[in-house]
Motif scaffolding. Structure first.
Motif, PDB file in Angstrom:
ATOM      1  N   PHE A  23      76.001 -10.734  30.649  1.00 29.48           N
ATOM      2  CA  PHE A  23      76.570 -11.241  29.419  1.00 29.48           C
ATOM      3  C   PHE A  23      77.865 -12.011  29.711  1.00 29.48           C
ATOM      4  N   ALA A  24      78.694 -11.414  30.565  1.00 33.35           N
ATOM      5  CA  ALA A  24      79.985 -12.033  30.893  1.00 33.35           C
ATOM      6  C   ALA A  24      79.768 -13.360  31.602  1.00 33.35           C
ATOM      7  N   ILE A  25      78.810 -13.399  32.525  1.00 29.00           N
ATOM      8  CA  ILE A  25      78.561 -14.641  33.262  1.00 29.00           C
ATOM      9  C   ILE A  25      78.106 -15.740  32.305  1.00 29.00           C
ATOM     10  N   LEU A  26      77.143 -15.392  31.430  1.00 29.89           N
ATOM     11  CA  LEU A  26      76.626 -16.399  30.501  1.00 29.89           C
ATOM     12  C   LEU A  26      77.710 -16.879  29.542  1.00 29.89           C
ATOM     13  N   THR A  27      78.598 -15.954  29.140  1.00 26.66           N
ATOM     14  CA  THR A  27      79.704 -16.339  28.267  1.00 26.66           C
ATOM     15  C   THR A  27      80.658 -17.296  28.984  1.00 26.66           C
ATOM     16  N   ALA A  28      81.019 -16.896  30.203  1.00 28.33           N
ATOM     17  CA  ALA A  28      81.981 -17.695  30.965  1.00 28.33           C
ATOM     18  C   ALA A  28      81.424 -19.090  31.230  1.00 28.33           C
ATOM     19  N   MET A  29      80.133 -19.157  31.588  1.00 26.92           N
ATOM     20  CA  MET A  29      79.528 -20.456  31.870  1.00 26.92           C
ATOM     21  C   MET A  29      79.568 -21.358  30.644  1.00 26.92           C
ATOM     22  N   PHE A  30      79.360 -20.751  29.484  1.00 29.63           N
ATOM     23  CA  PHE A  30      79.394 -21.542  28.256  1.00 29.63           C
ATOM     24  C   PHE A  30      80.812 -22.038  27.978  1.00 29.63           C
ATOM     25  N   MET A  31      81.775 -21.135  28.211  1.00 31.05           N
ATOM     26  CA  MET A  31      83.168 -21.453  27.919  1.00 31.05           C
ATOM     27  C   MET A  31      83.653 -22.625  28.753  1.00 31.05           C
ATOM     28  N   VAL A  32      83.288 -22.639  30.047  1.00 26.91           N
ATOM     29  CA  VAL A  32      83.792 -23.714  30.903  1.00 26.91           C
ATOM     30  C   VAL A  32      82.909 -24.959  30.785  1.00 26.91           C
ATOM     31  N   GLY A  33      81.927 -24.917  29.916  1.00 30.58           N
ATOM     32  CA  GLY A  33      81.142 -26.120  29.664  1.00 30.58           C
ATOM     33  C   GLY A  33      80.016 -26.369  30.647  1.00 30.58           C
ATOM     34  N   LEU A  34      79.617 -25.326  31.376  1.00 32.80           N
ATOM     35  CA  LEU A  34      78.518 -25.499  32.345  1.00 32.80           C
ATOM     36  C   LEU A  34      77.155 -25.538  31.652  1.00 32.80           C
ATOM     37  N   GLY A  36      74.867 -26.989  28.923  1.00 33.12           N
ATOM     38  CA  GLY A  36      74.688 -28.090  27.983  1.00 33.12           C
ATOM     39  C   GLY A  36      73.721 -27.716  26.886  1.00 33.12           C
ATOM     40  N   ALA A  37      73.371 -28.699  26.085  1.00 32.95           N
ATOM     41  CA  ALA A  37      72.509 -28.434  24.936  1.00 32.95           C
ATOM     42  C   ALA A  37      71.132 -27.940  25.387  1.00 32.95           C
ATOM     43  N   TYR A  38      70.605 -28.550  26.451  1.00 30.53           N
ATOM     44  CA  TYR A  38      69.262 -28.182  26.885  1.00 30.53           C
ATOM     45  C   TYR A  38      69.214 -26.751  27.406  1.00 30.53           C
ATOM     46  N   ILE A  39      70.124 -26.457  28.331  1.00 34.26           N
ATOM     47  CA  ILE A  39      70.145 -25.102  28.906  1.00 34.26           C
ATOM     48  C   ILE A  39      70.424 -24.072  27.811  1.00 34.26           C
ATOM     49  N   SER A  40      71.319 -24.421  26.921  1.00 27.41           N
ATOM     50  CA  SER A  40      71.657 -23.483  25.852  1.00 27.41           C
ATOM     51  C   SER A  40      70.426 -23.198  24.980  1.00 27.41           C
ATOM     52  N   SER A  41      69.617 -24.242  24.708  1.00 29.10           N
ATOM     53  CA  SER A  41      68.422 -23.989  23.897  1.00 29.10           C
ATOM     54  C   SER A  41      67.427 -23.130  24.671  1.00 29.10           C
ATOM     55  N   LEU A  42      67.361 -23.343  25.990  1.00 32.48           N
ATOM     56  CA  LEU A  42      66.479 -22.506  26.806  1.00 32.48           C
ATOM     57  C   LEU A  42      66.904 -21.041  26.731  1.00 32.48           C
ATOM     58  N   ILE A  43      68.204 -20.817  26.837  1.00 37.02           N
ATOM     59  CA  ILE A  43      68.692 -19.429  26.818  1.00 37.02           C
ATOM     60  C   ILE A  43      68.443 -18.798  25.453  1.00 37.02           C
ATOM     61  N   ILE A  44      68.612 -19.578  24.397  1.00 36.82           N
ATOM     62  CA  ILE A  44      68.345 -19.043  23.062  1.00 36.82           C
ATOM     63  C   ILE A  44      66.869 -18.650  22.936  1.00 36.82           C
ATOM     64  N   PHE A  45      65.989 -19.527  23.401  1.00 35.20           N
ATOM     65  CA  PHE A  45      64.559 -19.193  23.370  1.00 35.20           C
ATOM     66  C   PHE A  45      64.279 -17.943  24.201  1.00 35.20           C
ATOM     67  N   LEU A  46      64.898 -17.900  25.379  1.00 36.84           N
ATOM     68  CA  LEU A  46      64.678 -16.754  26.264  1.00 36.84           C
ATOM     69  C   LEU A  46      65.057 -15.453  25.558  1.00 36.84           C
ATOM     70  N   MET A  47      66.192 -15.458  24.872  1.00 30.32           N
ATOM     71  CA  MET A  47      66.657 -14.240  24.202  1.00 30.32           C
ATOM     72  C   MET A  47      65.678 -13.833  23.099  1.00 30.32           C
ATOM     73  N   VAL A  48      65.210 -14.826  22.332  1.00 33.62           N
ATOM     74  CA  VAL A  48      64.234 -14.518  21.279  1.00 33.62           C
ATOM     75  C   VAL A  48      62.960 -13.949  21.913  1.00 33.62           C
ATOM     76  N   TYR A  49      62.534 -14.552  23.002  1.00 35.17           N
ATOM     77  CA  TYR A  49      61.337 -14.060  23.705  1.00 35.17           C
ATOM     78  C   TYR A  49      61.546 -12.618  24.179  1.00 35.17           C
ATOM     79  N   ILE A  50      62.717 -12.374  24.740  1.00 32.52           N
ATOM     80  CA  ILE A  50      62.977 -11.027  25.256  1.00 32.52           C
ATOM     81  C   ILE A  50      62.897  -9.999  24.130  1.00 32.52           C
ATOM     82  N   VAL A  51      63.511 -10.320  23.001  1.00 36.74           N
ATOM     83  CA  VAL A  51      63.468  -9.373  21.877  1.00 36.74           C
ATOM     84  C   VAL A  51      62.020  -9.132  21.452  1.00 36.74           C
ATOM     85  N   LEU A  52      61.236 -10.213  21.375  1.00 38.74           N
ATOM     86  CA  LEU A  52      59.841 -10.065  20.948  1.00 38.74           C
ATOM     87  C   LEU A  52      59.028  -9.272  21.964  1.00 38.74           C
ATOM     88  N   ALA A  53      59.230  -9.566  23.247  1.00 37.77           N
ATOM     89  CA  ALA A  53      58.458  -8.869  24.276  1.00 37.77           C
ATOM     90  C   ALA A  53      58.814  -7.386  24.293  1.00 37.77           C
TER      91      ALA A  53
END
Lengths: 331, 232
Positions: A23-34, A36-53
């Motif tokens: 969680f901390a790594i993903l937060t930090a990466m977002f904060m420093v701007g690593l 982008g929109a594409y990766i962020s949408s992938l991570i959002i999908f991944l989280m939704v998938y994880i909850v569903l699975a």
């Protein structure tokens, strides 16, 4: 007391610490701007998938009730959030998503009575019918639900909101899942799955525990649905109850290992990768890829990848039956 | 303590038990013997609530139980060691024992009972982290007994424990059962191995085609039993 079935992650250290680090790594990466929109949408999908699975694994992998109706509760969650917005009922955003989960759990409680009187394949088909009923109900009341035209969901928040919302949702689902399967509750689920009569003789009220598993699964699916509706800004009865999602979720859980802790998470990551590869190289080929993967996993490791690696075979008898079936066909 | 009063049990249209009555007093060790298909397992499953009698009633410690669901009957203190063990194969030995004391009444005495079953079956302690499905037949039977002892039962229903076990193991487990009786546990044993059951039980019933055809304290000496079941 030793921890129950903590083997899959045991050698990687403490689950809580690991979760917080991720969680901390993903937060930090977002904060420093690593991110982008594409990766962020992938991570959002991944989280939704994880909850569903995870939600599918709790009911089908642990409590042993194979379900096709999972997406119905996803849709109920989504529509709860959408309807709140449609009728201008203002609830602070995290709470409307939470309400989506609660409505899905309530819906589960209502349909649990007829559904949990049947078992096995009949239950699986029954859940599918329930998902269709939910969709039909939405189509049948256009004044309330705007029927087939769908609903636009208000979303006045910046992208960071979605990103962190997804992270919080995904990681809390992981922690809750871990807590459940290592508790007496998780043990009761497994006992109902593996030997129904013996569980009853041990004093397990099997109907009660199956209802609990059903409601937890619905709650998580509803949360994911509510979040997703908010994120997508739009729901209609076709996208909210999109049937191919059921297939995807089952693939995630089964490939990873529906009766293991890490299985659904690994499965969600794999399916996301397949999807991206499929999208890039051959249009809708991702479904084909997943189907092939599913058959291979069923045939050679019915416990899923994590189950096979951990050596702790606790595949539901259901999966073993499918494996036997495939073996017979191929020989 | 446990009284089965003229029960009849059906599977669909087929009658499996006809007016069966048995009675077990506190501290007694009672056996029900009979051949394959006589209705022994049906009787056990009816007592623990997995089946319900069409007529007749079952009372346990003054309370009528034949209408109750199995989990409520288990909560009253009726432990059932089913035919074919029925363990949870994907759980470890320890987890199986944990399942045994799922009931509130048993949870309180968990540590005490765990110590007791480990002392009765030391091999289970050695194998506590092993999956139950990977145990040998004898060890599985021991685990099945240990699991129901974890529930701290008032009466133990034992169904066909000798099935599929080597004679030496049968003897060993039988000794444990006798030891449990000595400690004051009430036991209802159902067995196909007539000699084994009759030689140790205080009292016995003979079940044939769903009816009780004989009962008594010294059935080993009865001509009927010697002729029909022991081939003498």
């Amino acid at each position: 007391m030793p921890k129950f079935r903590s083997i899959p992650l045991g050698r990687f250290g403490n689950v809580y610490v690991l979760t917080i680090i991720c969680f901390a790594i993903l937060t930090a990466m977002f904060m420093v701007g690593l991110i982008g929109a594409y990766i962020s949408s992938l991570i959002i999908f991944l989280m939704v998938y994880i909850v569903l699975a995870i939600s599918w694994s709790i009911l089908s992998g642990y409590a042993g009730e194979f379900t096709f109706g999972h997406i119905g509760f996803f849709g109920v969650g989504g529509y709860t959030v959408a309807l709140l917005s449609f009728h201008n009922i203002d609830i602070v955003i995290p709470f409307n998503i939470l309400l989506g989960g609660c409505m899905a759990a309530l819906f589960a409680l209502i349909v649990a009575y007829p559904l949990l009187h049947i078992r096995g394949w009949y239950f699986a088909l029954g859940t599918w019918a329930v998902a269709e009923i939910a969709r039909t109900l939405i189509l049948g009341f256009p004044a309330v639900t705007n029927a087939g035209a769908g609903i636009f969901v208000e979303h006045p928040y910046p992208p960071a909101f979605d990103y962190f919302g997804a992270l919080i949702l995904g990681f809390s689902a992981i922690i809750v899942f871990y807590k459940i399967i290592n508790s007496r509750l998780g043990l009761a689920f497994v006992s109902v799955r593996d030997n129904y009569d013996a569980a009853r003789m041990m004093g397990i009220n099997t109907t009660l525990y199956r209802t609990i598993a059903f409601m937890i699964h619905a709650f998580l699916a509803g949360l994911a649905g509510g979040f997703f509706a908010q994120y997508k800004v739009f729901v209609d009865p076709y996208s909210a109850f999109e049937f191919s999602w059921i297939f995807k979720v089952i693939v995630m859980a089964v490939i990873g290992g529906a009766s293991t802790f890490a299985g659904p998470i690994v499965g969600a990551v794999l399916v996301l990768i397949f999807e991206e590869i499929g999208k890039t190289f051959f249009m809708r080929g991702s479904l084909l890829l997943m189907a092939i993967m599913l058959v291979v996993v069923f045939r050679f490791m019915p416990e899923g990848i994590v189950g096979a690696l951990s050596g702790r075979s606790s595949a539901p008898i259901f999966f073993k039956k499918i494996q036997r079936l495939l073996k017979r066909e191929s020989s | 303590m446990l009284e089965v009063d003229r029960i009849s049990v059906y599977y669909g249209d087929a009658q499996a038990l006809r007016d069966v009555s048995i009675k077990i007093d506190e501290g007694e060790y009672v056996a029900v013997v009979g051949s394959n298909g006589a209705g022994k397992t049906t009787l056990m499953r009816t007592i623990s609530g997995l089946l319900h009698p069409k007529t007749g009633k079952i009372t346990f410690m003054g309370k009528r139980i034949d209408e109750l669901p199995p989990h409520s009957i288990a909560a009253l203190g009726i432990g059932h060691i089913p035919e074919g063990r029925r363990l949870f194969p994907a759980m470890t030995v320890k987890e199986n024992l944990e399942m045994g004391c799922y009931l509130k009444r048993a949870k309180l005495k968990k540590d005490e009972n765990l110590k007791m079953v480990y002392e009765l079956f030391p091999v289970l302690k050695e194998r506590s982290m092993q999956l139950a499905g990977t145990l040998s037949g004898g060890e599985q039977q021991m685990l099945a007994i240990a699991r129901s002892l974890m529930a701290d039962p008032n009466i133990l229903l034992i169904d066909e424990f000798s099935q599929g076990l080597a004679p030496l193991l049968v003897q060993k487990i039988h000794n444990v059962i006798k030891e449990l009786k000595k400690r004051g546990l009430t036991i209802l044993l159902v067995e196909q191995n007539v000699r084994l059951a009759l030689s140790s039980a205080d009292r016995a019933y003979v079940l044939e085609n769903g009816s009780i055809v004989a009962e008594g304290t010294n059935l080993l000496d009865s001509d009927f039993v010697r002729k029909s079941y022991l081939g003498m």
